[in-house]
Design an enzyme around this catalytic site. Structure first.
Site, PDB file in Angstrom:
ATOM      1  CG  HIS A   1      -2.198  -0.706   1.021  1.00  0.00           C
ATOM      2  ND1 HIS A   1      -2.580  -1.544   2.088  1.00  0.00           N
ATOM      3  CD2 HIS A   1      -3.004  -0.700  -0.081  1.00  0.00           C
ATOM      4  CE1 HIS A   1      -3.891  -2.099   1.573  1.00  0.00           C
ATOM      5  NE2 HIS A   1      -3.936  -1.778   0.520  1.00  0.00           N
ATOM      6  CB  CYS A  45       0.373  -6.290 -17.327  1.00  0.00           C
ATOM      7  SG  CYS A  45      -0.068  -7.612 -16.710  1.00  0.00           S
TER       8      CYS A  45
HETATM    9  C1  PEP Z   1       0.457  -9.380 -11.645  1.00  0.00           C
HETATM   10  O1  PEP Z   1       0.140 -10.245 -10.709  1.00  0.00           O
HETATM   11  O2  PEP Z   1       1.687  -8.867 -11.828  1.00  0.00           O
HETATM   12  C2  PEP Z   1      -0.715  -8.571 -12.001  1.00  0.00           C
HETATM   13  C3  PEP Z   1      -0.778  -7.673 -13.078  1.00  0.00           C
HETATM   14  O3  PEP Z   1      -1.915  -8.990 -11.487  1.00  0.00           O
HETATM   15  P1  PEP Z   1      -2.361  -8.320  -9.993  1.00  0.00           P
HETATM   16  O4  PEP Z   1      -1.282  -7.366  -9.516  1.00  0.00           O
HETATM   17  O5  PEP Z   1      -3.699  -7.747 -10.351  1.00  0.00           O
HETATM   18  O6  PEP Z   1      -2.492  -9.516  -9.204  1.00  0.00           O
END
Ligand code: PEP
Ligand code: MG
Length: 952
Positions: free
Chosen positions: A579, A886
């Protein structure tokens, strides 16, 4: 948690016998998706071990440990049988409650039901109930227990006359949430009843929420209607809850023992006399409960039957539960304890029978009360020395500390340390005038501090928070209650904290977000005053912009953060996906997180230099170092300015290699602004955030509108959507999921949606409908097995026959190491991969991404994670497929060169990072980046990789 609702109830069922009833229940549980086929055998096996008849026309069929695996989700289904079903031994069931639970979750339901079981003619009422609502009311509306505990007793309270004494008693009932605020007014209209010996009685049913009894005695002699007033009972009356107590009180008065109440100097004596608590000298014994599923119906029945053999009172209570002891002879009362394996039971018996009863009950509980039990592990008494934490020392001047880079930028300023401290204070005060004066002094000082803060805060929202705090300090309700405690001899600190704690709990119990915030404010102000009382006042924030040093920054701290005054954030705990990091990035404040607990020992005011890009902290740096850093900050600001100007241009390296830069989003609103920040498409739409923003599951039409809005805003740019990624640590409030020991390793992402195909189908339909001929990419989260991908693909292909789309690609997220290692196989079938480095890192390094102290080590630049990225990219390119990243790593300035060098084709980052990432790419040379990546793969740690990037 199991709760009862009308949707779970089927009225007017009929079954010729118990077996037919079980069939019906099993069918209902299966068709509602709570259990898999085969659960019926579990219900039958459980009945064969012993009837699940509970009493009052209710049975609670449930499975056995062997069939627990068949439970998909915890839940209950209720069937009403108005004609009755013979459950064996002539016991007729009008309501069968089928339970699907993996562990002992049904104990909570039993606790709820036990209130109803006390009703005299419940069975008949259940049989006759004509609607699900009426039936539910019968189960929930059963009489509540009379609230009577130490909080409800006020001894020697200040009161000038009888009316004021009544008002004091009413306040105790209000504080215990037994009555609404109008109750005191109601009591003024009621004629008080003299009970003799100076005791008085008042009661009303108006404005009562739950039954409760308050008892107060006046500090000074009072008279009412010409008679003395030594004590007053005030009853918030509801049903017959007070009956037993009234009978005891009558006996007491007949025995002429009323004076024991009036003369009592502590609440325990009053409770003992009234029978609310057992006499302290009754013999008792303790034992840990070893039954795997706690004190559920079968063992409780055994225990109650054994207790009934003894002619005298036996009670049982759960240590540390705060609940009063209950009769060991009452099955329903025993169930109401909700005792679980490992909890400690205390058996208390009347002296006349204790010598026989206690050993007999202890032996029966130890033997398992008719069940086979595995003995509990012995309690470890001694604290093992080797577990002791190493002693921390404050970092010296000139020290360089490596933390985790959380939000880029360079900040310098004096340290302002905010740590929650533990305070020691005496419970009893010196004298009333001294404690009163201490409190007033502390309140005045805090008020003064807040006044200064309010004046200094430019932001209206922050000023408003401080004004609320001042109002709280001046709240007469609070100060009145504190004063009452001071008169009873408590110290100012103890009285103040007791009142603040009770008031905050009251707010929190209402489960309202706004009131919960108020509770946080109360606790905040409570601690400030306590610090003053203990002579350890909070260090005021420095005048100039400072570096805020905390254990962790929670989202609720944001309101208190003034970006004008907080130059940087440094936390002891947390990682880049915690956070604190997300908050800091959102505010654009440079931040280093997870720097270790020693930073909390830095002396307030020490000059700090913080580099949020490299994750580095310099304590009291030398003048030249500071100068260098500030010059770098200026350069960075200029760079950012230039990057922003070119945000809409593509990201191409010096030697002509292009990489796409997309945006991560979690809502459909604001997509135009995202495009304006330079997004060439959306690389990750976290659809669960859209689901979470709705009070109930959005239906197909609602979803279609949300997805359409994003596609419209993208105006022909590609949209990469991730199907619902809930479960585990991200539950949806309206979608019950069985509790798991290890949610991150449990039913989440694709595992969950494949178990609920109708949810996935409706999401896919909405996506396909919204897309039409626009570029849509759908990817599935948490895929770890080839079969999961194939099932998901098959579903889309089936739907594609119904709904035409012309530009669709299907891919998977690489978040689990097994998927990365399987990439050469998967790449033959998918259209693309998108690497979720947040999860990939946590699963590769076996570090919970939200772990308070370890997550700092969950660095996506660990060479093991880079190896998995390398395998994925090679596999994809060998089959002509593209790869995106991502996770948070994609926006990490030290990672961009490496990801580019490993051959990643697209980076998807938060919108505010797009311009900077593009600018970074423009400064790179692809060939150099490839060499750098190859070297990085050979390193032994994330630290070594970062050092390598630094020296490139
Ligand atoms: C990840 O795991 O890198 C991702 C993009 O998904 P989240 O952070 O939503 O789990
Ligand atoms: Mg993820």
């Amino acid at each position: 948690m199991l709760e009862l609702t009308v949707e779970q109830i089927s009225m007017g069922q009929s079954a010729v016998d118990k077996s037919a009833a079980l069939h019906l229940l099993a069918e209902r549980l299966v068709s509602d998706g709570l259990v898999a086929d085969g659960y019926l055998a579990g219900l039958q096996a459980r009945e064969a071990q012993g009837s699940t008849f509970l009493g009052q026309g209710i049975a609670i069929p449930h499975g056995t440990p062997e069939t627990r695996e068949l439970v998909h989700a915890t839940g209950v289904r209720l069937l009403q049988f108005p004609e009755g079903v013979d459950w064996g031994d002539g016991q007729i069931v009008y309501l069968a409650i089928g339970i699907a639970a993996r562990s002992d979750e049904h104990l909570r339901l039993l606790q709820l039901l036990t209130r109803a079981l006390g009703e005299t003619d419940l069975a008949e009422a259940l049989r006759r109930a004509s609607s699900a609502e009426a039936l539910l009311k019968l189960l929930q509306g059963a009489p509540q227990e009379l609230a009577l505990d130490a909080q409800m007793i006020g001894l020697g309270v200040p009161a000038e006359d009888f009316d004021e004494l009544v008002w004091r008693a009413a306040r105790l009932l209000t504080r215990a949430e037994c009555v609404g605020s109008g109750f005191a007014g109601v009591l003024q209209q009621v004629d008080p009843l003299p009970l003799g010996e100076g005791l008085w009685w008042l009661h009303s049913e108006q404005a009562v929420r739950q039954p409760g009894l308050a008892f107060v005695t006046p500090q000074q002699a009072l008279r009412h209607n010409g008679q003395p007033v030594h004590g007053l009972f005030c009853l918030a009356s509801l049903g017959a809850a007070h009956q037993a107590l009234l009978e005891r009180l009558c006996t007491l008065l007949i025995e002429g023992r009323g004076q024991e109440l009036c003369r009592a100097t502590n609440s325990r004596t009053v409770l003992e006399v009234l029978g609310g608590e057992l006499p302290a000298d009754w013999p008792s014994a303790r034992i840990g409960l070893a039954n795997a599923h706690g004190l559920h119906a079968r063992p409780a029945k055994e225990l109650a039957q054994l207790a009934k053999h003894f002619d005298g009172e036996i009670r049982l209570r759960l240590i540390d539960s705060g609940q009063p002891a209950v009769s060991a002879k009452s099955l329903s009362k025993l169930l109401s304890l909700g005792a679980r394996r490992g909890q400690i039971l205390e058996i208390i018996a009347e002296p006349a029978i204790a010598n026989d009863a206690l050993p007999a009950l202890l032996a029966a509980i130890e033997a398992g009360l008719g069940e086979e039990v595995e003995a509990l592990a012995p309690v470890v008494e001694a604290v093992i020395d080797v577990m002791a934490e190493p002693e921390l020392v404050a970092p010296a001047a000139g020290a360089l500390i490596q933390g985790v880079a959380a939000a880029p930028g360079i900040a310098c300023g004096p340290a302002h340390i905010q740590v929650q401290r533990e305070f020691d204070y005496p419970l009893r005060g010196e004298s009333l005038p001294i404690e009163r004066q201490r409190l007033q002094h502390a309140l005045a000082n805090v008020n003064h501090e807040i006044e200064a803060l309010t004046q200094r805060s430019p932001a209206k929202a922050i000023r408003e928070i401080f004004i609320t705090h001042q109002e709280m300090l001046a709240d007469p309700d609070l100060t009145d209650e504190v004063d009452q405690r001071l008169r009873q001899g408590e110290s100012a600190a103890a009285a103040w904290m007791a009142v603040i704690d009770a008031a905050a709990r009251q707010q929190e119990a209402l489960h309202d977000a706004l009131l919960a915030e108020r509770a946080a404010d109360l606790r905040d102000i409570g601690r400030r005053v306590l610090a003053q009382l203990c002579g350890e006042a909070d260090v005021p924030a420095p005048e100039q912009p400072y570096v805020l040093v905390m254990e962790e920054v929670g989202p609720s701290d944001v309101a208190r953060l003034d970006p004008q005054r907080v130059a940087g954030i440094l936390t002891a705990r947390g990682g880049a996906t915690a956070h604190s990091a997300i908050v800091a990035r959102a505010l654009g404040i440079p931040a280093v997180v997870g720097a270790g607990d020693a930073v909390l020992l830095i002396a307030p005011g020490t000059p700090l230099l913080l580099d949020g890009q490299r994750g580095r902290l310099a304590v009291a740096p030398a003048a030249e170092e500071l100068e260098r850093a500030l010059a770098e900050r200026d350069r960075r600001e200029q760079r950012l300015h230039a990057a922003k100007a070119r945000r809409l241009e593509p990201a191409i390296t010096r030697d002509g290699h292009a990489i796409e830069v997309f945006a991560n989003i979690g809502e459909s609103a604001g997509i135009e602004a995202v495009v304006d920040q330079g997004a060439e498409g959306v690389g990750l739409l976290r659809t669960e955030l859209i689901f979470m923003a709705h009070q109930q599951a959005p239906d197909e039409a609602v979803q279609e509108a949300e997805y359409r809005r994003v596609l419209d805003g993208l105006d022909g740019r590609p949209l990469v959507v991730r199907t619902l990624d809930v479960g585990g640590d991200k539950p949806l409030p309206y979608w019950p999921i069985a509790k798991e020991e290890n949610p991150f390793l449990g039913v989440r992402g694709i595992r969950l949606t494949l178990q609920r195909p109708h949810v996935m189908e409706s999401q896919l339909r909405a996506l396909l409908r919204a897309a039409g001929d626009r570029p849509l990419r759908i990817m599935f989260p948490m895929v770890g097995q080839l079969e999961e991908w194939r099932q998901a693909r098959a579903m889309v292909e089936r739907l594609r026959e119904e709904i035409a789309v012309s530009d669709l690609q299907l891919g998977i997220m690489i978040e689990v190491p097994s998927a990365a290692l399987l990439a050469p196989v998967l790449a033959q079938e998918v259209d693309f991969f998108s690497i979720g480095t947040n999860d990939l890192t946590q699963y590769t390094l076996a570090i919970d991404r939200g772990h308070p102290s370890l997550s700092a080590q969950a660095d996506g630049l660990h060479p093991a994670v880079l190896q998995l990225i390398d395998i994925t990219v090679r596999a994809a390119h060998a089959h002509g497929k593209w790869v995106g990243v991502c996770g948070e790593l994609a926006a990490d300035p030290q990672a961009v060169a490496l990801l580019l060098g490993l051959g990643v084709d697209e980076l998807s980052v938060a919108a505010r990072s797009i311009a900077e990432v593009k600018a970074e790419v423009r400064e790179l040379n692809f060939e150099h980046a490839q060499q750098l990546a190859r070297q990085a793969l050979l390193q032994g740690s994330a630290g070594a990789v970062r050092a390598l990037v630094e020296t490139r």
